[in-house]
Design an enzyme around this catalytic site. Structure first.
Site, PDB file in Angstrom:
ATOM      1  N   ASP A 160      39.846  45.241  43.159  1.00 43.87           N
ATOM      2  CA  ASP A 160      39.364  44.173  43.084  1.00 43.87           C
ATOM      3  C   ASP A 160      39.334  43.101  44.660  1.00 43.87           C
ATOM      4  O   ASP A 160      40.456  43.160  44.598  1.00 43.87           O
ATOM      5  CB  ASP A 160      41.081  43.958  41.857  1.00 43.87           C
ATOM      6  CG  ASP A 160      40.727  42.455  41.905  1.00 43.87           C
ATOM      7  OD1 ASP A 160      40.678  41.849  41.713  1.00 43.87           O
ATOM      8  OD2 ASP A 160      41.485  42.436  41.195  1.00 43.87           O
TER       9      ASP A 160
ATOM     10  N   ASP B 275      43.966  33.444  35.189  1.00 43.50           N
ATOM     11  CA  ASP B 275      43.801  34.437  36.329  1.00 43.50           C
ATOM     12  C   ASP B 275      43.822  32.741  37.401  1.00 43.50           C
ATOM     13  O   ASP B 275      42.911  32.352  37.698  1.00 43.50           O
ATOM     14  CB  ASP B 275      42.335  34.751  36.094  1.00 43.50           C
ATOM     15  CG  ASP B 275      42.352  35.105  37.688  1.00 43.50           C
ATOM     16  OD1 ASP B 275      42.875  34.941  38.593  1.00 43.50           O
ATOM     17  OD2 ASP B 275      41.005  36.006  38.035  1.00 43.50           O
TER      18      ASP B 275
ATOM     19  N   GLU C  11      46.497  41.324  37.989  1.00 42.81           N
ATOM     20  CA  GLU C  11      45.530  41.172  37.874  1.00 42.81           C
ATOM     21  C   GLU C  11      44.271  42.244  37.515  1.00 42.81           C
ATOM     22  O   GLU C  11      43.617  41.821  36.425  1.00 42.81           O
ATOM     23  CB  GLU C  11      44.873  40.870  38.927  1.00 42.81           C
ATOM     24  CG  GLU C  11      44.895  39.356  39.228  1.00 42.81           C
ATOM     25  CD  GLU C  11      45.228  38.687  40.578  1.00 42.81           C
ATOM     26  OE1 GLU C  11      44.736  38.949  41.186  1.00 42.81           O
ATOM     27  OE2 GLU C  11      45.713  37.492  40.745  1.00 42.81           O
TER      28      GLU C  11
ATOM     29  N   LYS D 189      47.665  29.994  47.529  1.00 41.75           N
ATOM     30  CA  LYS D 189      48.094  31.509  47.120  1.00 41.75           C
ATOM     31  C   LYS D 189      48.817  32.391  47.587  1.00 41.75           C
ATOM     32  O   LYS D 189      49.748  33.284  48.002  1.00 41.75           O
ATOM     33  CB  LYS D 189      47.505  32.177  45.738  1.00 41.75           C
ATOM     34  CG  LYS D 189      47.217  34.084  45.202  1.00 41.75           C
ATOM     35  CD  LYS D 189      46.537  33.401  44.387  1.00 41.75           C
ATOM     36  CE  LYS D 189      46.638  35.211  43.122  1.00 41.75           C
ATOM     37  NZ  LYS D 189      44.975  35.445  42.393  1.00 41.75           N
TER      38      LYS D 189
HETATM   39  N1  LIG Z   1      27.708  36.053  46.216  1.00 39.52           N
HETATM   40  C1  LIG Z   1      28.862  36.176  46.815  1.00 39.52           C
HETATM   41  N2  LIG Z   1      29.001  37.507  48.064  1.00 39.52           N
HETATM   42  C2  LIG Z   1      29.804  37.150  48.764  1.00 39.52           C
HETATM   43  N3  LIG Z   1      30.958  37.006  48.834  1.00 39.52           N
HETATM   44  C3  LIG Z   1      30.952  36.527  48.052  1.00 39.52           C
HETATM   45  C4  LIG Z   1      30.073  35.904  46.793  1.00 39.52           C
HETATM   46  N4  LIG Z   1      30.626  35.078  45.311  1.00 39.52           N
HETATM   47  C5  LIG Z   1      31.940  34.433  46.112  1.00 39.52           C
HETATM   48  N5  LIG Z   1      32.384  35.216  47.028  1.00 39.52           N
HETATM   49  C6  LIG Z   1      33.738  35.093  47.627  1.00 39.52           C
HETATM   50  O1  LIG Z   1      34.899  35.822  46.410  1.00 39.52           O
HETATM   51  C7  LIG Z   1      36.233  34.593  46.828  1.00 39.52           C
HETATM   52  C8  LIG Z   1      36.621  34.238  45.361  1.00 39.52           C
HETATM   53  O2  LIG Z   1      36.177  35.103  44.791  1.00 39.52           O
HETATM   54  P1  LIG Z   1      37.226  34.731  43.034  1.00 39.52           P
HETATM   55  O3  LIG Z   1      37.257  34.049  42.605  1.00 39.52           O
HETATM   56  O4  LIG Z   1      36.964  36.778  42.888  1.00 39.52           O
HETATM   57  O5  LIG Z   1      38.688  35.422  43.951  1.00 39.52           O
HETATM   58  P2  LIG Z   1      39.742  34.215  43.305  1.00 39.52           P
HETATM   59  O6  LIG Z   1      40.213  35.281  42.178  1.00 39.52           O
HETATM   60  O7  LIG Z   1      39.931  33.177  43.332  1.00 39.52           O
HETATM   61  O8  LIG Z   1      41.041  35.075  45.017  1.00 39.52           O
HETATM   62  P3  LIG Z   1      42.397  36.791  44.008  1.00 39.52           P
HETATM   63  O9  LIG Z   1      41.622  36.969  43.386  1.00 39.52           O
HETATM   64  O10 LIG Z   1      42.322  36.794  45.899  1.00 39.52           O
HETATM   65  O11 LIG Z   1      43.124  35.439  44.163  1.00 39.52           O
HETATM   66  C9  LIG Z   1      35.261  34.179  47.697  1.00 39.52           C
HETATM   67  O12 LIG Z   1      35.858  34.307  49.362  1.00 39.52           O
HETATM   68  C10 LIG Z   1      33.921  34.094  47.988  1.00 39.52           C
HETATM   69  O13 LIG Z   1      33.862  33.486  48.860  1.00 39.52           O
HETATM   70 MG   LIG Z   2      41.076  37.141  41.410  1.00 38.20          MG
END
Ligand SMILES: Nc1ncnc2c1ncn2[C@@H]1O[C@H](COP(=O)(O)OP(=O)(O)OP(=O)(O)O)[C@@H](O)[C@H]1O
Ligand SMILES: [Mg+2]
Lengths: 301, 493
Positions: free
Chosen positions: B175, B12, B152, B74
């Site tokens: 998502d 991922d 995803e 990304k």
């Molecule tokens: N407890 C929380 N409350 C609010 N937001 C959160 C919390 N924990 C993480 N996030 C937010 O979630 C986001 C990251 O999520 P995630 O890791 O799922 O994204 P990603 O998979 O990297 O991104 P994408 O799927 O869009 O490419 C960040 O913006 C982070 O600030």
């Molecule tokens: Mg993601």
């Protein structure tokens, strides 16, 4: 609705209907649950993720086409109405075009020949080894009824060797001849020489700026791989072309299009017009659809 | 008996965080990296001593060394002309992503004690063709043979679908990650994962929620102190980080504090934000996701009651208002026992298992080989063809199961037209120039005739990998041109 029309016309023109029930190996009285179960079984067998066979792609597309028609009640109704009686279908199924056998049938590609037989549009395009397009010939017979004009111009087609270069990266693969057409030089060409023509359908003539705009847009796309393929049937000699339009041929064509027209009327009486209108993308209204079909039939008969 | 462990990674590659999983004993397992973590920040940087830093190390130095750090790369994937200035060089977005993938690969190899060369990588369902291509390219640059790029939300569904008792269900995956938003609706039945509809926004995620807080802090600070910090790179970086922390705090607290001493000269930024304020600021973002969800339900021909389970994926679904709005709209409590950070990588590993025909544990705890499962995904964007007057003729509608093929017949628009040409378009816009052009088809040598007489059939074919092949054929002569989509030069660097 255009999908189903296309399918119908295709099968009728080919003179042999693809029996979706046969394809999925289910009786015509199968209920939706059975149809779905069978589709799932076949998908697990023939989806390219599951099957390493080179024709898995074709097989899956056929199965999917059958399922998508039979799972949708209005489409199924139309399909069933156009399907020949059962005994005829059994006959058809013994033909090699049944999906189990079609992909390896050499006659699927009988119309195609190496492009060295075709007149080269430009001396800088040298002929290469031909590769038949994957898929049954039938797939290329589909005739949609949407009838939209191309955006085009006389001048923009580049001539001169400068516009073409051989894609050395790809020529290692002998089975496929590809030539790289430099889109950048094409665009330059566009801007200097492009002449725009008013389209009948869209009223006023569109001017160069619109095309230039989109040309700039596509300037990012520096390379477009182009494969040139010819067909011998009608091209290799002019006499052949004329003989192709012999009386018998024309009559047969006329007959086919009559059948097609009848089928379309059938469709429109069965299916509510709003459904037809909604699905006929590229066309505004049902009446327009009719116009086009008539035009299409006229132009060929 | 099954191989104990697969040879293919599921990755991922997220906007904010990345995660790797692999099938072990029939089940997807998340790989722990060299720092002992299951997720790594998708951040790349160079230290002041010119060392390449990826992940936590890079994230730690963002504030002290903002010019030499990149995050959320990304969001720029597939943009052919975008370059990242870093360490006196200019990198492509996929070049940066390749560095993240290289780190993931190295960590996996350390964990597995063996070399790995293959991967399935996930992308947002709403990524277009060039964004997918760039992702694949990044994998190759990192030395990975990318067997498949999968969506995803679909991956999340695969991981969920292997659980006990999941049979004949319709599920909705919502998502909301760091940079992107996707919704997918699937039917799981007889081991077939059939995507019914998918929709999304590639520029909507947690970063946008952070930005709302940043904007608020900047304007409040300007009003109170008369100083505009929006041009101050270092201050802005600190505010961004504080905003994200504040947002995360508000997922468990009702008010959160931002305290940044010496933000500018001797001034201090010290403010409190309540959850209510935050919810008001971000309401439009949440509304947007709800209307996208509505659209995908409509595309699938379903209403909220038809959905058996709602699955929340992505860190941003931890925002209470987000979860609440989804629950209200769907009339159903989303599943709680799914790790929203890891499920996508786990699903990618499952798809790797299916492709490699490996043993997978599925419902009822029995071992099944991958042959009993298949994923039928869809094209998330409509494929069309450019015609006269800048209009698009749609050929393969969005949400069509792939592999697929469809054709339409076109004609000339003036007498004796010899050449026809048109662009292959991806997108939903009626105006051709508003869609993304993937290439051009040109067919020449059309025999002279009156306009409207020639019949040119244009066929689009999409294979299981999502690779598009386009063909134009003059039905009278059989003349044919086939175009395989080539990518902009900028993506080949
Ligand atoms: N407890 C929380 N409350 C609010 N937001 C959160 C919390 N924990 C993480 N996030 C937010 O979630 C986001 C990251 O999520 P995630 O890791 O799922 O994204 P990603 O998979 O990297 O991104 P994408 O799927 O869009 O490419 C960040 O913006 C982070 O600030
Ligand atoms: Mg993601």
């Amino acid at each position: 609705m255009t999908d189903i029309l296309k399918q119908k016309m295709r099968s009728l023109k080919g003179g042999k209907a693809v029996d979706y029930y046969q394809l999925l190996d289910i009786p015509r009285v199968a209920n939706p649950e059975d149809i779905e179960y069978r589709y799932h079984e076949l998908a697990k067998k023939y989806h390219p993720d599951r099957s390493k066979s080179p024709d898995a792609h074709e097989k899956f597309i056929k199965i999917k086409e059958a399922y998508e028609t039979l799972k949708n009640p209005p489409k199924k109704k139309v399909y069933d109405a156009c399907l020949p009686p059962e005994e005829k279908a059994v006959e058809a199924s013994s033909e090699p075009e049944d999906f189990e056998g079609f992909s390896s049938e050499p006659e699927d590609f009988e119309g195609f020949s190496s492009d060295s037989d075709a007149p080269s549009p430009d001396s800088s395009i040298s002929p290469g080894p031909d590769q038949p397009v994957s898929g049954p010939k039938g797939a290329f017979k589909s005739t949609g009824i949407s009838y939209v004009s191309f955006k085009s111009d006389r001048e923009s087609y580049p001539s001169g060797p400068a516009s073409f270069s051989k894609d050395t990266g790809e020529t290692g693969k002998p089975e496929r001849s590809k030539y790289v057409l430099s889109e950048k030089s094409l665009n330059r060409h566009d801007r200097s020489k492009e002449v725009s023509y008013g389209s009948g359908q869209n009223g006023s003539g569109q001017n160069c700026s619109g095309q230039n705009g989109s040309g700039q847009n596509s300037a990012d796309w520096s390379y477009v791989k182009v494969k040139y393929e010819g067909i011998d049937e009608d091209i290799d000699d002019d006499a052949g072309k004329k003989s192709g339009f012999s009386a018998g041929f024309a009559l047969r064509k006329a007959f086919r299009y009559t059948v097609v027209l009848i089928c379309i009327f059938l469709v429109l009486t069965i299916v509510s017009p709003d459904l037809v209108g909604a699905k006929a993308s590229g066309l505004g209204a049902v009446t327009e659809t009719f116009d086009k079909v008539v035009l299409l039939a006229k132009s060929l008969v | 008996m099954a191989q104990v462990r697969s040879k293919v990674l599921g990755i991922d590659l997220g906007t904010t965080n990345s995660c790797t999983a692999i099938i072990e004993l029939g089940e997807p397992k998340v790989i722990t990296n060299s720092e002992g973590k299951r997720l790594i920040p998708s951040v790349v940087g160079f230290s002041k001593k010119n060392e390449l830093l990826v992940g936590d190390l890079a994230k730690r130095q963002i504030i002290s060394n903002p010019e030499n750090s990149v995050q959320s790369i990304k969001r720029y994937m597939g943009k052919p002309d975008y370059r990242v200035p870093l360490n006196k060089e200019h990198y492509t977005p996929h070049g940066i992503s390749a560095m993240i993938l290289q780190k993931l690969k190295a960590d996996a190899e350390k964990y597995l004690g063996d070399a790995v060369g293959k991967a399935v990588i996930t992308v947002p369902a709403y990524f277009n063709d060039s964004q997918r291509f760039a992702t694949k390219k990044a994998g190759e640059m990192a030395g990975l043979d990318v067997l498949r790029v999968i969506n995803e939300p679909t991956a999340a569904a695969l991981a969920y679908g292997l659980r006990d008792g999941v049979e004949d269900q319709k599920i909705l995956v919502y998502d909301l990650g760091g940079g992107t938003f996707d919704v997918s609706i699937l039917k799981i039945k007889h081991g077939v994962f059939e995507v019914l509809a998918t929709c999304g926004d590639t520029e909507l995620g947690g970063d946008d929620f952070d930005q709302k807080i940043v904007d608020y802090l900047l304007s409040e600070f300007k009003e109170a102190e008369g100083t505009d910090l929006s041009e101050n790179v270092e201050a802005l970086q600190r505010i961004k980080e504080a905003a994200e922390r504040c947002k995360i705090d508000m997922s468990s607290l009702t008010t959160a504090n931002v305290d940044l001493p010496y933000i500018s000269e001797n001034k201090r930024l010290d403010m409190e934000i309540s959850r209510e304020q935050f919810e008001a600021m971000t309401e439009d973002l949440v509304n947007k996701t709800i209307s996208i969800m509505e659209k995908s339900l409509k595309d699938a021909g379903l209403s909220p009651q038809d959905i058996d389970e709602v699955i929340l994926v992505g860190g941003s679904t931890r925002i209470p208002a987000v979860a609440k709005r989804v629950e209200d709209f769907m009339g159903k409590t989303p599943l709680r026992n799914i790790n929203p950070d890891e499920v996508v990588a786990m699903g990618a590993a499952v798809q790797a298992g299916i492709l490699g025909n490996e043993y997978l544990k599925s419902s009822g705890n029995q071992q099944v080989d991958g042959g009993n499962l298949v994923l039928l995904d869809v094209t998330s964007l409509t494929l069309g063809f450019e015609t006269v007057g800048d209009t698009t003729a749609f050929i393969i509608p969005r949400n069509t199961t792939i592999p697929t093929r469809n054709s339409k017949v076109f004609t000339t628009h003036y007498d004796n037209q010899e050449v026809v040409r048109g662009k292959i378009l991806q997108g939903e816009e009626q105006e051709a120039s508003k869609n993304v052009a993937l290439g051009t088809i040109i067919l020449e040598n059309i025999p002279p005739s009156l306009k409207g007489v020639p019949r040119i059939e244009v066929t689009f074919d999409i294979d299981a990998n999502g690779i598009i092949n386009a063909t134009a054929r003059d039905l009278a002569t059989g003349n044919m041109r086939s175009v395989t989509i080539e990518r902009p030069a900028g993506l080949n660097d």
